[in-house]
Design a protein around this motif. Structure first.
Motif, PDB file in Angstrom:
ATOM      1  N   ALA A 128       0.870  -1.176   0.000  1.00 62.70           N
ATOM      2  CA  ALA A 128       0.000   0.000   0.000  1.00 62.70           C
ATOM      3  C   ALA A 128       0.907   1.226   0.000  1.00 62.70           C
ATOM      4  O   ALA A 128       2.099   1.135   0.310  1.00 62.70           O
ATOM      5  CB  ALA A 128      -0.921   0.014   1.211  1.00 62.70           C
ATOM      6  N   TYR A 129       0.355   2.363  -0.369  1.00 66.42           N
ATOM      7  CA  TYR A 129       1.094   3.614  -0.251  1.00 66.42           C
ATOM      8  C   TYR A 129       0.713   4.252   1.078  1.00 66.42           C
ATOM      9  O   TYR A 129      -0.452   4.565   1.319  1.00 66.42           O
ATOM     10  CB  TYR A 129       0.748   4.577  -1.382  1.00 66.42           C
ATOM     11  CG  TYR A 129       1.149   4.103  -2.749  1.00 66.42           C
ATOM     12  CD1 TYR A 129       2.419   3.598  -2.998  1.00 66.42           C
ATOM     13  CD2 TYR A 129       0.254   4.168  -3.808  1.00 66.42           C
ATOM     14  CE1 TYR A 129       2.792   3.163  -4.253  1.00 66.42           C
ATOM     15  CE2 TYR A 129       0.604   3.745  -5.081  1.00 66.42           C
ATOM     16  CZ  TYR A 129       1.880   3.232  -5.295  1.00 66.42           C
ATOM     17  OH  TYR A 129       2.234   2.801  -6.541  1.00 66.42           O
ATOM     18  N   GLU A 130       1.689   4.435   1.944  1.00 65.08           N
ATOM     19  CA  GLU A 130       1.438   5.061   3.227  1.00 65.08           C
ATOM     20  C   GLU A 130       2.263   6.342   3.321  1.00 65.08           C
ATOM     21  O   GLU A 130       3.472   6.331   3.088  1.00 65.08           O
ATOM     22  CB  GLU A 130       1.809   4.133   4.381  1.00 65.08           C
ATOM     23  CG  GLU A 130       1.495   4.731   5.743  1.00 65.08           C
ATOM     24  CD  GLU A 130       1.936   3.828   6.881  1.00 65.08           C
ATOM     25  OE1 GLU A 130       1.064   3.278   7.553  1.00 65.08           O
ATOM     26  OE2 GLU A 130       3.161   3.689   7.086  1.00 65.08           O
ATOM     27  N   ILE A 131       1.596   7.429   3.642  1.00 65.62           N
ATOM     28  CA  ILE A 131       2.255   8.719   3.828  1.00 65.62           C
ATOM     29  C   ILE A 131       2.072   9.117   5.273  1.00 65.62           C
ATOM     30  O   ILE A 131       0.951   9.118   5.805  1.00 65.62           O
ATOM     31  CB  ILE A 131       1.669   9.805   2.896  1.00 65.62           C
ATOM     32  CG1 ILE A 131       1.984   9.490   1.428  1.00 65.62           C
ATOM     33  CG2 ILE A 131       2.237  11.178   3.239  1.00 65.62           C
ATOM     34  CD1 ILE A 131       0.943   8.694   0.727  1.00 65.62           C
ATOM     35  N   VAL A 132       3.155   9.436   5.955  1.00 71.22           N
ATOM     36  CA  VAL A 132       3.085   9.841   7.348  1.00 71.22           C
ATOM     37  C   VAL A 132       3.719  11.223   7.484  1.00 71.22           C
ATOM     38  O   VAL A 132       4.803  11.488   6.968  1.00 71.22           O
ATOM     39  CB  VAL A 132       3.779   8.822   8.279  1.00 71.22           C
ATOM     40  CG1 VAL A 132       5.221   8.574   7.876  1.00 71.22           C
ATOM     41  CG2 VAL A 132       3.704   9.283   9.732  1.00 71.22           C
ATOM     42  N   LEU A 133       3.010  12.112   8.163  1.00 68.36           N
ATOM     43  CA  LEU A 133       3.501  13.463   8.446  1.00 68.36           C
ATOM     44  C   LEU A 133       3.813  13.563   9.936  1.00 68.36           C
ATOM     45  O   LEU A 133       3.008  13.178  10.774  1.00 68.36           O
ATOM     46  CB  LEU A 133       2.442  14.508   8.064  1.00 68.36           C
ATOM     47  CG  LEU A 133       2.009  14.549   6.600  1.00 68.36           C
ATOM     48  CD1 LEU A 133       0.876  15.553   6.408  1.00 68.36           C
ATOM     49  CD2 LEU A 133       3.176  14.881   5.692  1.00 68.36           C
ATOM     50  N   GLY A 134       4.984  14.084  10.263  1.00 68.64           N
ATOM     51  CA  GLY A 134       5.363  14.255  11.663  1.00 68.64           C
ATOM     52  C   GLY A 134       5.669  12.965  12.372  1.00 68.64           C
ATOM     53  O   GLY A 134       5.307  12.784  13.539  1.00 68.64           O
ATOM     54  N   ALA A 135       6.349  12.048  11.718  1.00 69.50           N
ATOM     55  CA  ALA A 135       6.694  10.763  12.337  1.00 69.50           C
ATOM     56  C   ALA A 135       7.773  10.945  13.405  1.00 69.50           C
ATOM     57  O   ALA A 135       8.519  11.927  13.397  1.00 69.50           O
ATOM     58  CB  ALA A 135       7.179   9.789  11.264  1.00 69.50           C
ATOM     59  N   ASP A 136       7.843   9.979  14.303  1.00 71.49           N
ATOM     60  CA  ASP A 136       8.876   9.939  15.336  1.00 71.49           C
ATOM     61  C   ASP A 136       8.966  11.268  16.095  1.00 71.49           C
ATOM     62  O   ASP A 136       9.951  11.995  16.024  1.00 71.49           O
ATOM     63  CB  ASP A 136      10.235   9.595  14.715  1.00 71.49           C
ATOM     64  CG  ASP A 136      11.290   9.282  15.764  1.00 71.49           C
ATOM     65  OD1 ASP A 136      10.919   9.006  16.916  1.00 71.49           O
ATOM     66  OD2 ASP A 136      12.489   9.342  15.419  1.00 71.49           O
ATOM     67  N   GLU A 137       7.877  11.563  16.820  1.00 71.72           N
ATOM     68  CA  GLU A 137       7.796  12.802  17.609  1.00 71.72           C
ATOM     69  C   GLU A 137       7.884  14.050  16.730  1.00 71.72           C
ATOM     70  O   GLU A 137       8.485  15.054  17.115  1.00 71.72           O
ATOM     71  CB  GLU A 137       8.900  12.826  18.688  1.00 71.72           C
ATOM     72  CG  GLU A 137       8.888  11.635  19.644  1.00 71.72           C
ATOM     73  CD  GLU A 137       7.632  11.618  20.509  1.00 71.72           C
ATOM     74  OE1 GLU A 137       7.039  12.682  20.714  1.00 71.72           O
ATOM     75  OE2 GLU A 137       7.248  10.516  20.981  1.00 71.72           O
ATOM     76  N   ASN A 138       7.274  13.979  15.543  1.00 69.76           N
ATOM     77  CA  ASN A 138       7.182  15.140  14.645  1.00 69.76           C
ATOM     78  C   ASN A 138       8.554  15.573  14.112  1.00 69.76           C
ATOM     79  O   ASN A 138       8.810  16.765  13.906  1.00 69.76           O
ATOM     80  CB  ASN A 138       6.508  16.313  15.358  1.00 69.76           C
ATOM     81  CG  ASN A 138       5.744  17.210  14.391  1.00 69.76           C
ATOM     82  OD1 ASN A 138       5.684  16.953  13.191  1.00 69.76           O
ATOM     83  ND2 ASN A 138       5.166  18.273  14.916  1.00 69.76           N
TER      84      ASN A 138
END
Length: 375
Positions: free
Chosen positions: A86-96
């Motif tokens: 799947a395509y997963e987009i994460v914003l602010g990962a690992d405590e932003n």
């Protein structure tokens, strides 16, 4: 990069009637702008077939969260399981601390951007845009700015559903999402999408040398003036710019749009032997038509005065005038065509019989326009 699987909730939310703790099973229909909060493990899948522009998905959204705001695009109705494609987009990962694109839920980061504090739990700090193009290019950016995160999948997956998520122990993630695809796009919407990351100072393919430029002169009025031929007409200058093409079926079968003259990059084409100003003269002003195939047609007024030889034969109706024209251009190839309109209310005293190219080697185009007196 994550080496340990952590609990995460992917919530496919009913935008129109979200109720925490409910167990939705039916598919939903999106409206244009909605707010939602992802705070439950329950989900309702959003089918991609409700998006008109399936070949190029475009999304605008705002997010308010401390960290870890997720969007997933899945080839299945059921949200992708851990490590399923799947395509997963994460914003602010690992405590932003960063944002990333992944090829599976909780998969490795295939592309990462290290902007700290890109999202905030106290304000709608930034408006974002997200695009998945038909060629597999995934882009994420702040609205009105180029992408800060992009990656191209040469084997683009067939997206069927999408949804939103937050970490299990994270505070609620609040979203404001605009669905720009469920209804027919207007020309205003199309222009917004086309020019989202377009730079009018940057030429196509980042090269000032175009593959080909075609110039067509129509509705010209040619007349003798002091031993020269003065020509007034419309010049259509056409070239290709792949940044300005779109899928017409995704925009209510819109195949052409008008845009402002000063909104796009244009090649500089100069008539070096123009006698009106006695100095090289560049074409300017006019209007621009964009084709869904990426063809840019710049229509501008052409008013030039060319010395013709021999001067005396304008008086002889049986003779023709040969008028050289010299152009400086930036393309691998240039073509020039002059079309006569014999149905003009005021017929032109002279019509163009032939355009005879004598030299066509970048950057110079030299040709003879052969005119004949009418009547």
């Amino acid at each position: 990069m994550f080496t340990k699987i952590c609990a995460i909730a992917f919530i496919f939310v009913d935008f129109s009637n979200y109720a925490s703790g409910s167990n939705h099973a039916e598919e939903i229909e999106l409206s244009e702008w909605k707010s939602l909060t992802t705070r439950s493990y329950d989900y309702t899948p959003i089918p991609i077939d409700q998006i008109k522009n399936r070949s190029e998905i475009y999304l605008e959204f705002c997010v308010k969260a401390e960290r870890d705001a997720h969007i997933i695009f899945s080839p299945t109705k059921t949200p992708a399981k851990i490590h399923e494609k799947a395509y997963e987009i994460v914003l602010g990962a690992d405590e932003n601390k960063y944002s990333a694109i992944r090829l599976s839920r909780q998969g490795e980061n295939i592309k990462q951007d290290g902007q700290h504090g890109i999202i905030s739990s106290n304000s709608w700090r930034n408006k974002f845009w997200l695009r998945i193009s038909s060629n597999g290019l995934i882009e994420v950016g702040k609205y009105g700015n180029p992408a800060f995160l992009s990656w191209e999948d040469k084997n683009r997956m067939n997206i069927d559903h999408f949804g939103f998520a937050s970490w299990i122990n994270n505070n609620s993630v609040n979203w404001r999402i605009k669905n720009t695809w469920t209804k027919n796009e207007t020309k205003k919407d199309l222009k917004r999408v086309l020019f989202l990351n377009y730079g009018k100072t940057v030429p196509p393919k980042n090269s000032t040398l175009l593959d080909e430029v075609n110039i067509t002169v129509t509705n010209q009025y040619a007349y003798e003036r002091r031993g020269a031929l003065e020509i007034v007409g419309l010049a259509k200058i056409a070239w290709k710019d792949d940044r300005l093409k779109w899928n017409s079926t995704s925009y209510n079968n819109c195949e052409n749009i008008f845009v402002e003259y000063d909104s796009i990059w244009k090649p500089n084409i100069t008539i070096t032997n123009d006698q009106l100003c006695l100095r090289p003269r560049s074409l300017h002003t006019g209007y621009v038509i964009l084709s869904h195939e990426g063809i840019v047609s710049w229509v501008t007024l052409l008013h030039t005065k060319l010395s013709c030889s021999p001067k005396e034969h304008f008086k002889l109706s049986s003779h023709q005038a040969t008028c050289p024209i010299k152009l400086i251009y930036i393309a691998k190839k240039l073509s020039l065509e002059v079309r006569n309109n014999f149905e003009m209310p005021l017929p032109s005293p002279f019509f163009c019989r032939k355009v005879q190219a004598l030299k066509n080697e970048q950057p110079e185009f030299y040709a003879e326009l052969i005119f004949k007196r009418q009547g």
